[in-house]
Write a protein that holds these residues in place. Sequence first.
Motif, mmCIF file in Angstrom:
data_model
loop_
_atom_site.group_PDB
_atom_site.id
_atom_site.type_symbol
_atom_site.label_atom_id
_atom_site.label_comp_id
_atom_site.label_asym_id
_atom_site.label_seq_id
_atom_site.Cartn_x
_atom_site.Cartn_y
_atom_site.Cartn_z
ATOM 1 N N LEU A 147 15.321 28.432 96.831
ATOM 2 C CA LEU A 147 14.131 28.681 97.625
ATOM 3 C C LEU A 147 13.048 27.723 97.130
ATOM 4 O O LEU A 147 12.584 27.837 95.994
ATOM 5 N N VAL A 148 12.685 26.769 97.976
ATOM 6 C CA VAL A 148 11.627 25.816 97.614
ATOM 7 C C VAL A 148 10.286 26.488 97.841
ATOM 8 O O VAL A 148 10.032 27.064 98.917
ATOM 9 N N THR A 149 9.407 26.442 96.845
ATOM 10 C CA THR A 149 8.121 27.132 96.921
ATOM 11 C C THR A 149 6.976 26.134 96.790
ATOM 12 O O THR A 149 7.097 25.091 96.145
ATOM 13 N N ARG A 150 5.847 26.485 97.403
ATOM 14 C CA ARG A 150 4.636 25.647 97.359
ATOM 15 C C ARG A 150 3.442 26.580 97.355
ATOM 16 O O ARG A 150 3.003 27.043 98.408
ATOM 17 N N GLY A 151 2.943 26.892 96.155
ATOM 18 C CA GLY A 151 1.843 27.846 96.064
ATOM 19 C C GLY A 151 2.282 29.217 96.545
ATOM 20 O O GLY A 151 3.226 29.800 96.016
#
Length: 270
Positions: A147-151
């Motif tokens: 799961l790629v996360t950004r903030g």
Amino acid sequence: MADRFVPAGNVWAVPEFAQHIIIAEGLILCRDDLFLHNTEVLASEAVRSSHYLGELSGQACGVHVVSRQIEIVGYEWRNLRSLLTRVEESLFALAGRALQISHWDGQHQFCGRCGTPTIYHPSDRARTCSACDLTVYPRISPCVIMLVTRGQECLLARHASHRNAMYTALAGFIEPGESAEQALAREVQEEVGLSVGELKYVGSQSWPFPGQLMIGYLAEWQGGDLCLDPNEIEEAEWFHYLSLPAIPPVQTLSGRLIHTFAEMVAAKRR
């Protein structure tokens, strides 16, 4: 409390089964959502092979493979996916183990190198060729799921090969010579054009469709704009953790990754 299953150590020191699983043509014999039977259900003459799986709550459990789907009043033949979320996770894993072993046994009746009929290995769960000594164990294919996360956002995708419209995490097979972390970075770059930085291992899960071991990570976005591989990804979007679309159940590793991320972000905001 979930029933505790202990896999078999010596697979050929087979006790008398107290719990029976019946499989034919890749389907499992069920009565409602119950696939474990405390009697043999079928006459022994119909059974092509039997395999000891281990102990479930102290009782010996095995799988019987039959060559065709025999009609039995009150029972139905079901695929494994239909049991997902309908039975406890430990029981789903047991059904997956039974299906993988039956698949391995059926696919390796003959040697893939010289064509000679294979026999069971005397001590391991394996089939061996008596002519050229090729030994074949049940195949397990390692995969990464990330799961790629950004903030406060995470990247969810709809895969081109999936029939349903559910958004899920990215995933891919580990190639020869790769570590799990190298495979993760490569798959994210190939599928959506992004680079990732810090990784957090979350867990693993057997995924018997037909024989994957999923290794799950949270992966922080490091750079890049979305550029989808149309052969792999139909759609991908960033979603705020409070505005998630329909996602896989938490019994799947993808669902666990998404729930873990949402809980981590929520905890930081308290």
